[in-house]
Design a protein around this motif. Structure first.
Motif, PDB file in Angstrom:
ATOM      1  N   ARG A   1       0.808  -1.219   0.000  1.00 33.18           N
ATOM      2  CA  ARG A   1       0.000   0.000   0.000  1.00 33.18           C
ATOM      3  C   ARG A   1       0.841   1.269   0.000  1.00 33.18           C
ATOM      4  NH1 ARG A   1      -4.733   1.879   4.345  1.00 33.18           N
ATOM      5  NH2 ARG A   1      -5.357   3.732   3.155  1.00 33.18           N
TER       6      ARG A   1
ATOM      7  N   SER B   1      -4.727   1.909  -9.363  1.00 28.38           N
ATOM      8  CA  SER B   1      -5.038   3.045  -8.495  1.00 28.38           C
ATOM      9  C   SER B   1      -6.313   3.748  -8.948  1.00 28.38           C
ATOM     10  CB  SER B   1      -3.885   4.057  -8.505  1.00 28.38           C
ATOM     11  OG  SER B   1      -2.722   3.496  -7.946  1.00 28.38           O
TER      12      SER B   1
ATOM     13  N   ARG C   1     -11.618   3.774 -11.649  1.00 26.19           N
ATOM     14  CA  ARG C   1     -10.485   2.914 -11.966  1.00 26.19           C
ATOM     15  C   ARG C   1     -10.706   2.416 -13.393  1.00 26.19           C
ATOM     16  NH1 ARG C   1      -9.651  -0.821  -6.459  1.00 26.19           N
ATOM     17  NH2 ARG C   1      -8.231   0.636  -5.378  1.00 26.19           N
TER      18      ARG C   1
ATOM     19  N   THR D   1     -10.354   4.684  -2.167  1.00 20.29           N
ATOM     20  CA  THR D   1      -9.736   5.368  -3.303  1.00 20.29           C
ATOM     21  C   THR D   1      -8.260   5.670  -3.059  1.00 20.29           C
ATOM     22  OG1 THR D   1     -10.435   7.538  -2.451  1.00 20.29           O
ATOM     23  CG2 THR D   1     -11.911   6.418  -4.011  1.00 20.29           C
ATOM     24  N   ASP D   2      -7.722   5.212  -1.920  1.00 19.02           N
ATOM     25  CA  ASP D   2      -6.316   5.506  -1.612  1.00 19.02           C
ATOM     26  C   ASP D   2      -5.534   4.257  -1.227  1.00 19.02           C
ATOM     27  OD1 ASP D   2      -7.393   4.930   0.855  1.00 19.02           O
ATOM     28  OD2 ASP D   2      -6.718   6.784   1.837  1.00 19.02           O
ATOM     29  N   ASP D   3      -6.061   3.079  -1.571  1.00 20.52           N
ATOM     30  CA  ASP D   3      -5.416   1.819  -1.188  1.00 20.52           C
ATOM     31  C   ASP D   3      -5.423   0.875  -2.386  1.00 20.52           C
ATOM     32  OD1 ASP D   3      -4.518  -0.545  -0.114  1.00 20.52           O
ATOM     33  OD2 ASP D   3      -5.875  -0.536   1.605  1.00 20.52           O
ATOM     34  N   SER D   4      -4.259   0.695  -3.001  1.00 24.59           N
ATOM     35  CA  SER D   4      -4.162  -0.132  -4.208  1.00 24.59           C
ATOM     36  C   SER D   4      -4.070  -1.624  -3.905  1.00 24.59           C
ATOM     37  CB  SER D   4      -2.938   0.290  -5.030  1.00 24.59           C
ATOM     38  OG  SER D   4      -3.151   1.547  -5.623  1.00 24.59           O
TER      39      SER D   4
ATOM     40  N   THR E   1       1.013   9.738 -13.332  1.00 23.58           N
ATOM     41  CA  THR E   1       0.452  11.012 -12.872  1.00 23.58           C
ATOM     42  C   THR E   1       0.488  12.079 -13.970  1.00 23.58           C
ATOM     43  OG1 THR E   1       2.552  11.862 -11.974  1.00 23.58           O
ATOM     44  CG2 THR E   1       1.208  10.489 -10.526  1.00 23.58           C
TER      45      THR E   1
ATOM     46  N   SER F   1      -5.576  10.419  -7.373  1.00 22.53           N
ATOM     47  CA  SER F   1      -6.178  10.309  -6.046  1.00 22.53           C
ATOM     48  C   SER F   1      -5.078  10.497  -5.006  1.00 22.53           C
ATOM     49  CB  SER F   1      -6.828   8.933  -5.884  1.00 22.53           C
ATOM     50  OG  SER F   1      -5.825   7.908  -5.898  1.00 22.53           O
TER      51      SER F   1
ATOM     52  N   ASP G   1      -3.812   8.161  -3.298  1.00 22.69           N
ATOM     53  CA  ASP G   1      -3.067   6.911  -3.180  1.00 22.69           C
ATOM     54  C   ASP G   1      -1.578   7.228  -3.093  1.00 22.69           C
ATOM     55  OD1 ASP G   1      -1.707   4.506  -3.618  1.00 22.69           O
ATOM     56  OD2 ASP G   1      -3.232   3.738  -4.982  1.00 22.69           O
TER      57      ASP G   1
ATOM     58  N   LEU H   1       1.019   6.537  -6.036  1.00 23.59           N
ATOM     59  CA  LEU H   1       1.085   7.323  -7.263  1.00 23.59           C
ATOM     60  C   LEU H   1       2.242   8.317  -7.216  1.00 23.59           C
ATOM     61  CD1 LEU H   1      -2.690   7.940  -8.038  1.00 23.59           C
ATOM     62  CD2 LEU H   1      -1.063   6.617  -9.415  1.00 23.59           C
TER      63      LEU H   1
END
Length: 359
Positions: free
Chosen positions: A150, A211, A226, A277-280, A319, A328, A330, A333
């Motif tokens: 993560r 992501s 996504r 939305t912040d955890d791949s 990005t 996001s 994440d 990124l």
């Protein structure tokens, strides 16, 4: 200065001119990457992109001039045909009706450009879509819809666990087991691979952006999405016979392209309430309530060797986005952006040094 003296000066200082050319290429993206990760709070006294790249390098023997991850790959070119459906979610120019040139790269993970294709359980697809008014969209996708880690710190720990022992030249399984014990979220990646054997080729894998990104449409409505590209060729697992060929992925790709272009459909999946939305490391659940839109067709019609192909000097930084799509929060990124820039800088310095040494 007459023509003869000018020619002599250029010959004597060719390596200087070469280095200056790459300095100009590197300076702007590297500076932007540093500012981006600084503002994102990713830099710390303990960890930064240089240490991440060092950790990638420690997983194999030195391979100057190659990417520090996804070292083995092939360049591809083609175009993206937008059907206009994506404008519902984003005002990005890529979703307007039209056809946009694409340069891409198909690859396998790992830092060794000579590794066997059969050793790789994952396929990867990176794209640069050229858009009107100087905009670009760069995508970096894998055939697994989640990452094993993560955070950048967890990635660094994973790479340290996979580092080669100088005495044996191999990784220590006990270190990797200790990493997995301390990072149970990484097991989702392994479970997915257990249920989804690697595809028989580059052409019949689905590739995921993993992501989440924020899409903004023409009315100012914000939604998280996504994306994935879904092949028209049916998925087939790699059989044992093909796995014995160390280069079957590139060979089969070239063979398929001689028969005609390859196509994937770009799908946007919209977040539902409660989706992370912040955890791949966490995949969004399948749901009949989820909006899922086919926004166009990716067409690949040519492949070229990566050593001198059009993808060689592209940083596939996820990005780099057109207006209407934003990263996001994440943390991976920002880390990927900085790490890719660091890897690119090392490759170009190695190439410049090799060129100077040859003269």
């Amino acid at each position: 200065m007459n023509d003869d003296r000018l020619h002599e000066w250029r010959h004597r200082h060719r390596h200087v001119l070469y280095a200056l050319r790459w300095f100009a290429v590197l300076a702007i993206p590297a500076t932007l990457a540093v500012l981006f990760v600084w503002c994102a709070g990713w830099f710390s006294p303990r960890l930064g992109p240089a240490r991440i790249v060092d950790a990638f390098q420690a997983t194999t023997t030195p391979h100057p001039g190659f990417r520090r991850n996804h070292a083995k790959g092939v360049c591809v070119t083609g175009h993206f045909v937008s059907d206009g459906a994506g404008t519902l979610l984003s005002r990005a120019s890529v979703f307007a009706h039209g056809q946009y040139p694409v340069v891409g790269r198909l690859s396998i993970p790992g830092s060794d450009p000579g590794q066997s294709d059969g050793a790789a359980p994952v396929r990867s697809f990176a794209l640069r879509v050229l858009l009107p008014h100087g905009e670009e969209w760069r995508l970096a996708m894998n055939s697994v819809p989640v990452f094993a880690v993560r955070t950048p710190q967890a990635l660094f720990e994973q790479l340290e666990a996979d580092a080669r022992d100088p005495g044996t030249g191999r990784a220590n399984p006990a270190k990797m087991q200790a990493f997995l014990d301390s990072h149970p979220e990484a097991r989702a990646f392994g479970r997915y691979l257990d249920r989804h054997p690697p595809s028989s080729g580059y052409d019949n894998a689905t590739y995921y952006g993993i992501s989440a990104f924020e899409a903004v449409n023409g009315e100012g409505v914000h939604r998280f999405v996504r994306w994935e590209v879904v092949p028209e060729n049916a998925y087939r697992p790699a059989d044992a016979g093909r796995l014995r060929d160390p280069d079957f992925l590139a060979y089969d790709l070239m063979k398929h392209l001689r028969s005609g272009p390859l196509r994937w459909h770009l799908m946007l999946n919209v977040a539902l309430p409660g989706d992370t939305t912040d955890d791949s490391t966490r995949q969004w659940a399948q749901s009949p309530d989820r909006m899922r839109i086919d926004v166009g067709t990716l067409v690949i019609d040519r492949a070229q060797a990566q050593i001198d192909g059009p993808c060689r000097d592209i940083i596939f930084d996820p990005t780099i986005l057109p207006n209407g799509i934003a990263p996001s929060s994440d943390p991976l990124l920002a880390a990927r952006s900085a790490t890719y820039a660091e890897s690119f800088g090392r490759r170009m310095r190695e190439e410049s040094a090799a060129h100077a040494g040859a003269h």
